[in-house]
Enzyme design. Structure first.
Site, mmCIF file in Angstrom:
data_model
loop_
_atom_site.group_PDB
_atom_site.id
_atom_site.type_symbol
_atom_site.label_atom_id
_atom_site.label_comp_id
_atom_site.label_asym_id
_atom_site.label_seq_id
_atom_site.Cartn_x
_atom_site.Cartn_y
_atom_site.Cartn_z
ATOM 1 N N ASP A 9 0.745 -1.084 0.054
ATOM 2 C CA ASP A 9 0.092 0.042 -0.090
ATOM 3 C C ASP A 9 0.944 1.288 -0.014
ATOM 4 O O ASP A 9 2.230 1.126 0.469
ATOM 5 C CB ASP A 9 -0.811 -0.009 1.235
ATOM 6 C CG ASP A 9 -2.110 1.094 1.017
ATOM 7 O OD1 ASP A 9 -2.284 1.396 -0.103
ATOM 8 O OD2 ASP A 9 -2.582 1.135 2.213
ATOM 9 N N GLY A 10 0.438 2.227 -0.565
ATOM 10 C CA GLY A 10 0.917 3.591 -0.332
ATOM 11 C C GLY A 10 -0.040 4.783 -0.029
ATOM 12 O O GLY A 10 -1.307 4.298 -0.176
ATOM 13 N N GLU A 47 2.403 4.114 -4.060
ATOM 14 C CA GLU A 47 2.230 2.600 -4.519
ATOM 15 C C GLU A 47 2.905 1.756 -5.214
ATOM 16 O O GLU A 47 3.228 0.701 -4.855
ATOM 17 C CB GLU A 47 0.668 2.714 -5.355
ATOM 18 C CG GLU A 47 -0.605 3.180 -4.508
ATOM 19 C CD GLU A 47 -1.103 2.207 -3.485
ATOM 20 O OE1 GLU A 47 -0.627 1.295 -3.405
ATOM 21 O OE2 GLU A 47 -2.069 2.731 -2.974
ATOM 22 N N ASP A 69 -4.338 -2.405 -3.435
ATOM 23 C CA ASP A 69 -5.730 -1.802 -3.553
ATOM 24 C C ASP A 69 -5.462 -0.659 -4.630
ATOM 25 O O ASP A 69 -6.571 0.021 -4.791
ATOM 26 C CB ASP A 69 -6.235 -1.224 -2.029
ATOM 27 C CG ASP A 69 -5.249 -0.172 -1.593
ATOM 28 O OD1 ASP A 69 -4.523 0.240 -2.481
ATOM 29 O OD2 ASP A 69 -5.574 0.390 -0.713
ATOM 30 N N HIS A 123 -9.393 -0.746 2.548
ATOM 31 C CA HIS A 123 -10.088 -0.232 3.811
ATOM 32 C C HIS A 123 -11.340 -1.104 3.709
ATOM 33 O O HIS A 123 -12.499 -0.737 4.415
ATOM 34 C CB HIS A 123 -10.544 1.203 3.758
ATOM 35 C CG HIS A 123 -9.303 2.004 3.711
ATOM 36 N ND1 HIS A 123 -8.035 2.220 4.696
ATOM 37 C CD2 HIS A 123 -8.942 2.794 2.437
ATOM 38 C CE1 HIS A 123 -7.527 3.040 4.209
ATOM 39 N NE2 HIS A 123 -7.731 3.289 2.779
ATOM 40 N N ASP A 133 -1.521 -0.484 5.242
ATOM 41 C CA ASP A 133 -2.109 0.912 5.557
ATOM 42 C C ASP A 133 -1.710 1.371 6.697
ATOM 43 O O ASP A 133 -1.172 2.545 6.696
ATOM 44 C CB ASP A 133 -3.741 0.719 5.383
ATOM 45 C CG ASP A 133 -4.341 2.507 5.501
ATOM 46 O OD1 ASP A 133 -4.109 3.066 4.625
ATOM 47 O OD2 ASP A 133 -4.898 2.600 6.492
#
Length: 175
Positions: A9-10, A47, A69, A123, A133
């Site tokens: 994740d970024g 990302e 994501d 999320h 995250d």
């Protein structure tokens, strides 16, 4: 080949703004967490950085189930990259590929492995995505804590100036 599951994740506070990236690599019972951050960047760059760092951490060729994501990351690597390379790193609209530097690094990092790219809804309770995250957000907090407001503002000005210069070069080459 060893099987590895990667989640990445970024994140960015402001876009652009201070950013963080994270990855969780799992192979059997082994888990490795990676994260980092920068003072001024975009969410998409974070990302990409997460994916680059995760794949670069693998010491031998692996079969990778990669979960992100980011549709930008997944679509870029699975749908757009081949065309960009064929077109000299230009989009179909003849524009320079944004984040070309990181796409080139990701292409090189991924080439050593058999990677299956999977999109997961962010999320939404995916444990690997939620952990990434949290790590990326913690990296942003650490960046903010290690820089004064003036340093962050100057980093953002420099980043924006580089982005604007790159866009102007594109306009000159098209005209």
């Amino acid at each position: 080949m060893q099987n590895v599951v990667i989640h990445s994740d970024g994140a960015c506070h402001g876009n652009p703004g201070p950013g963080g990236w994270a990855a969780v690599l799992t192979s059997g019972s082994n888990v490795r967490e990676l994260s980092g951050g920068v003072a001024a960047t975009t969410n998409n760059r974070m990302e990409l950085q997460a994916a680059i760092e995760a794949l670069a951490a693998l010491k031998q060729p692996c079969k990778v189930a990669f979960h992100t994501d980011s549709s930008y990351l997944r679509d870029g690597i699975t749908k757009w990259l081949h065309g960009w390379k064929r077109n000299g790193w230009r989009t179909q609209a003849k524009q320079s590929v944004k984040n070309e530097d990181l796409w080139r690094l990701l292409d090189a990092a991924a080439s050593a492995h058999q990677v299956n790219w999977h999109w997961v809804k962010g999320h939404a309770g995916d444990a690997g995505n939620e952990r990434c995250d949290a790590l990326a957000t913690a990296a942003i907090v650490a960046v903010k804590a290690s820089h004064s407001k003036q340093q962050l503002a100057e980093s953002l000005r420099e980043f924006n100036a580089k982005q604007k210069a790159a866009a102007n070069v594109d306009l000159l080459t098209l005209g």
